[in-house]
Design a protein around this motif. Structure first.
Motif, PDB file in Angstrom:
ATOM      1  N   UNK A   3       0.829  -1.205   0.000  1.00 14.58           N
ATOM      2  CA  UNK A   3       0.000   0.000   0.000  1.00 14.58           C
ATOM      3  C   UNK A   3       0.865   1.257   0.000  1.00 14.58           C
ATOM      4  N   UNK A   4       1.856   1.283   0.867  1.00 18.58           N
ATOM      5  CA  UNK A   4       2.729   2.442   0.995  1.00 18.58           C
ATOM      6  C   UNK A   4       3.533   2.652  -0.279  1.00 18.58           C
ATOM      7  N   UNK A   5       4.033   1.562  -0.859  1.00 18.52           N
ATOM      8  CA  UNK A   5       4.827   1.680  -2.081  1.00 18.52           C
ATOM      9  C   UNK A   5       3.964   2.127  -3.255  1.00 18.52           C
ATOM     10  N   UNK A   6       2.777   1.602  -3.340  1.00 18.63           N
ATOM     11  CA  UNK A   6       1.875   1.989  -4.425  1.00 18.63           C
ATOM     12  C   UNK A   6       1.612   3.493  -4.365  1.00 18.63           C
ATOM     13  N   UNK A   7       1.286   3.998  -3.215  1.00 11.79           N
ATOM     14  CA  UNK A   7       1.024   5.428  -3.042  1.00 11.79           C
ATOM     15  C   UNK A   7       2.288   6.244  -3.349  1.00 11.79           C
ATOM     16  N   UNK A   8       3.425   5.780  -2.836  1.00 12.87           N
ATOM     17  CA  UNK A   8       4.698   6.476  -3.043  1.00 12.87           C
ATOM     18  C   UNK A   8       5.030   6.574  -4.529  1.00 12.87           C
ATOM     19  N   UNK A   9       4.972   5.462  -5.234  1.00  9.53           N
ATOM     20  CA  UNK A   9       5.317   5.463  -6.656  1.00  9.53           C
ATOM     21  C   UNK A   9       4.321   6.280  -7.471  1.00  9.53           C
ATOM     22  N   UNK A  10       3.052   6.226  -7.101  1.00 10.98           N
ATOM     23  CA  UNK A  10       2.042   7.032  -7.799  1.00 10.98           C
ATOM     24  C   UNK A  10       2.356   8.510  -7.641  1.00 10.98           C
ATOM     25  N   UNK A  11       2.667   8.928  -6.426  1.00  5.52           N
ATOM     26  CA  UNK A  11       2.973  10.336  -6.163  1.00  5.52           C
ATOM     27  C   UNK A  11       4.283  10.751  -6.823  1.00  5.52           C
ATOM     28  N   UNK A  12       5.262   9.844  -6.865  1.00  2.00           N
ATOM     29  CA  UNK A  12       6.519  10.149  -7.553  1.00  2.00           C
ATOM     30  C   UNK A  12       6.279  10.458  -9.028  1.00  2.00           C
ATOM     31  N   UNK A  13       5.321   9.781  -9.622  1.00  2.00           N
ATOM     32  CA  UNK A  13       4.970  10.029 -11.027  1.00  2.00           C
ATOM     33  C   UNK A  13       4.069  11.254 -11.174  1.00  2.00           C
ATOM     34  N   UNK A  14       3.657  11.831 -10.053  1.00  2.00           N
ATOM     35  CA  UNK A  14       2.814  13.025 -10.092  1.00  2.00           C
ATOM     36  C   UNK A  14       1.387  12.733 -10.508  1.00  2.00           C
ATOM     37  N   UNK A  47      -2.078  -5.926 -11.392  1.00  4.38           N
ATOM     38  CA  UNK A  47      -0.712  -5.591 -10.991  1.00  4.38           C
ATOM     39  C   UNK A  47       0.123  -5.173 -12.193  1.00  4.38           C
ATOM     40  N   UNK A  48      -0.043  -5.855 -13.318  1.00  2.00           N
ATOM     41  CA  UNK A  48       0.706  -5.503 -14.536  1.00  2.00           C
ATOM     42  C   UNK A  48       0.349  -4.105 -15.022  1.00  2.00           C
ATOM     43  N   UNK A  49      -0.940  -3.808 -15.080  1.00  2.00           N
ATOM     44  CA  UNK A  49      -1.386  -2.494 -15.553  1.00  2.00           C
ATOM     45  C   UNK A  49      -0.818  -1.374 -14.690  1.00  2.00           C
ATOM     46  N   UNK A  50      -0.942  -1.531 -13.379  1.00  5.86           N
ATOM     47  CA  UNK A  50      -0.473  -0.495 -12.456  1.00  5.86           C
ATOM     48  C   UNK A  50       1.043  -0.357 -12.536  1.00  5.86           C
ATOM     49  N   UNK A  51       1.744  -1.465 -12.539  1.00 10.53           N
ATOM     50  CA  UNK A  51       3.207  -1.432 -12.583  1.00 10.53           C
ATOM     51  C   UNK A  51       3.720  -0.781 -13.856  1.00 10.53           C
ATOM     52  N   UNK A  52       3.085  -1.079 -14.976  1.00  9.98           N
ATOM     53  CA  UNK A  52       3.507  -0.490 -16.253  1.00  9.98           C
ATOM     54  C   UNK A  52       3.374   1.026 -16.233  1.00  9.98           C
ATOM     55  N   UNK A  53       2.258   1.519 -15.742  1.00  5.02           N
ATOM     56  CA  UNK A  53       2.041   2.969 -15.696  1.00  5.02           C
ATOM     57  C   UNK A  53       3.037   3.630 -14.745  1.00  5.02           C
ATOM     58  N   UNK A  54       3.390   2.952 -13.666  1.00  2.14           N
ATOM     59  CA  UNK A  54       4.327   3.505 -12.692  1.00  2.14           C
ATOM     60  C   UNK A  54       5.788   3.295 -13.100  1.00  2.14           C
ATOM     61  N   UNK A  55       6.002   2.618 -14.234  1.00  2.00           N
ATOM     62  CA  UNK A  55       7.362   2.303 -14.710  1.00  2.00           C
ATOM     63  C   UNK A  55       8.171   1.532 -13.670  1.00  2.00           C
ATOM     64  N   UNK A  56       7.519   0.599 -13.032  1.00  2.00           N
ATOM     65  CA  UNK A  56       8.151  -0.262 -12.029  1.00  2.00           C
ATOM     66  C   UNK A  56       7.779  -1.704 -12.351  1.00  2.00           C
ATOM     67  N   UNK A  57       8.529  -2.621 -11.790  1.00  2.00           N
ATOM     68  CA  UNK A  57       8.170  -4.030 -11.961  1.00  2.00           C
ATOM     69  C   UNK A  57       7.086  -4.402 -10.948  1.00  2.00           C
TER      70      UNK A  57
END
Length: 64
Positions: A3-14, A47-57
């Protein structure tokens, strides 16, 4: 845990939750549940869709 990483990576991407939802085709409500930890075990497709948009594995976002 993710949860924390998802929010963090989303915010990093703005991105807002709404923007992430639009880019992934996953509902805002579901993303909110994932970020708040009220839902677990998203499908591999989600998980694939979200990870791709966040440019993370998938591992980075959901397992590490």
């Amino acid at each position: 845990m993710y949860e924390t990483k998802l929010r963090k990576y989303r915010k990093e991407r703005g991105l807002t939750m709404s923007e992430l939802a639009d880019l992934t085709g996953v509902s805002v409500g579901y993303i909110c549940h994932l970020e708040n930890g009220t839902r677990s075990n998203p499908s591999i497709e989600t998980m694939e869709k979200i990870s791709q948009v966040l440019n993370k594995s998938i591992l980075e976002v959901f397992f590490k």
